[in-house]
Write an enzyme that holds these catalytic residues in place. Structure first.
Site, PDB file in Angstrom:
ATOM      1  N   TYR A 159      16.889  49.871  75.828  1.00  0.00           N
ATOM      2  CA  TYR A 159      17.656  51.025  75.371  1.00  0.00           C
ATOM      3  C   TYR A 159      19.097  50.597  75.123  1.00  0.00           C
ATOM      4  CZ  TYR A 159      13.761  53.947  77.045  1.00  0.00           C
ATOM      5  OH  TYR A 159      12.526  54.511  77.280  1.00  0.00           O
ATOM      6  N   SER A 182       9.614  62.563  76.283  1.00  0.00           N
ATOM      7  CA  SER A 182       9.729  63.471  75.140  1.00  0.00           C
ATOM      8  C   SER A 182       8.956  64.774  75.320  1.00  0.00           C
ATOM      9  CB  SER A 182       9.320  62.776  73.843  1.00  0.00           C
ATOM     10  OG  SER A 182       9.828  63.470  72.732  1.00  0.00           O
ATOM     11  N   PRO A 183       9.155  65.483  76.447  1.00  0.00           N
ATOM     12  CA  PRO A 183       8.421  66.733  76.647  1.00  0.00           C
ATOM     13  C   PRO A 183       8.792  67.821  75.636  1.00  0.00           C
ATOM     14  CG  PRO A 183      10.109  66.478  78.319  1.00  0.00           C
ATOM     15  CD  PRO A 183      10.048  65.177  77.556  1.00  0.00           C
ATOM     16  N   LEU A 184       9.928  67.667  74.958  1.00  0.00           N
ATOM     17  CA  LEU A 184      10.320  68.630  73.920  1.00  0.00           C
ATOM     18  C   LEU A 184      10.008  68.110  72.526  1.00  0.00           C
ATOM     19  CD1 LEU A 184      13.690  69.917  75.405  1.00  0.00           C
ATOM     20  CD2 LEU A 184      11.439  70.987  75.514  1.00  0.00           C
ATOM     21  N   ALA A 185       9.098  67.138  72.437  1.00  0.00           N
ATOM     22  CA  ALA A 185       8.616  66.595  71.169  1.00  0.00           C
ATOM     23  C   ALA A 185       9.769  66.131  70.280  1.00  0.00           C
ATOM     24  CB  ALA A 185       7.727  67.599  70.448  1.00  0.00           C
ATOM     25  N   GLY A 186      10.648  65.336  70.862  1.00  0.00           N
ATOM     26  CA  GLY A 186      11.766  64.790  70.084  1.00  0.00           C
ATOM     27  C   GLY A 186      12.703  65.861  69.561  1.00  0.00           C
ATOM     28  N   GLY A 187      12.771  67.018  70.225  1.00  0.00           N
ATOM     29  CA  GLY A 187      13.645  68.105  69.805  1.00  0.00           C
ATOM     30  C   GLY A 187      12.943  69.224  69.046  1.00  0.00           C
ATOM     31  N   LEU A 188      11.733  68.971  68.591  1.00  0.00           N
ATOM     32  CA  LEU A 188      10.995  69.972  67.828  1.00  0.00           C
ATOM     33  C   LEU A 188      10.856  71.280  68.610  1.00  0.00           C
ATOM     34  CD1 LEU A 188       9.212  70.607  65.294  1.00  0.00           C
ATOM     35  CD2 LEU A 188       7.259  69.827  66.662  1.00  0.00           C
ATOM     36  N   LEU A 189      10.660  71.212  69.909  1.00  0.00           N
ATOM     37  CA  LEU A 189      10.421  72.399  70.715  1.00  0.00           C
ATOM     38  C   LEU A 189      11.686  72.969  71.353  1.00  0.00           C
ATOM     39  CD1 LEU A 189       7.155  71.176  72.476  1.00  0.00           C
ATOM     40  CD2 LEU A 189       7.359  72.645  70.457  1.00  0.00           C
TER      41      LEU A 189
END
Length: 178
Positions: free
Chosen positions: A18, A170-177
């Site tokens: 990273y 990525s529990p928020l799908a890369g920001g999608l959610l």
């Protein structure tokens, strides 16, 4: 980081790759000399940290070298959870598992886990560790969200069956959610 710890967060997860190690440097600077009791550090290795043929992968050479580099960047004497970041089809899994066990026996790592493995990769690694009487994975890190639920077919069942822990990325799908 201080706000997260004050709010009860007790695991900080990063990886050597990273920002080419800068993430570990920042975490090490913030926690240097004041890491609260019970705050765990997790990091990962596998991807390239240079241009040479031994600068990536899950060989003994790469894992040991990158673990030692991560310890320096994190300014700590032990990594609580050291994870292999992805399957490496070029290195014998026996070599990888033996290297991880060596790092535990040397006191550089407390526990080992995997990230982005398939169910059969996990079972093969656990079988090798069991036959050798060595350290096995205690966790797996997986992609899992309301948008991406494929882990429910294979990864979560193998985790339950084998008594592993799960770390979700990525529990928020890369920001999608969000």
């Amino acid at each position: 980081i201080d706000m997260c710890i004050d709010a009860g967060i007790n695991l900080i997860d990063t990886a050597n790759v990273y920002s080419d190690g800068e993430s570990e440097n920042i975490i090490g600077e913030v926690l240097a000399g004041k890491r609260p009791q019970g705050v765990l550090l997790a990091t990962k290795a596998r991807f390239g940290m240079g241009e040479g043929p031994n600068d990536s992968g899950l060989s003994r050479y790469h894992l040991v070298r990158e673990c030692e580099a991560s310890l320096k960047r994190l300014k700590t004497d032990v990594i609580d959870l050291y994870q292999v970041h992805e399957w490496d089809g070029q290195t014998p899994l026996e070599e990888t598992m033996e290297a991880l066990d060596t790092l535990i026996k040397q006191g550089k790592v407390r526990y080992v886990g995997c990230s982005n493995y398939s169910g059969w990769h996990i079972m093969k690694a656990l079988g090798i560790a069991d036959r050798a009487g060595s350290s096995r994975f205690v966790s797996q890190q997986i992609y899992y969200s309301l948008q991406g639920r494929e882990a429910e077919y294979e990864l979560i069942p193998v985790t339950i069956d084998q008594g592993l822990g799960i770390l979700v990325w990525s529990p928020l799908a890369g920001g999608l959610l969000s």
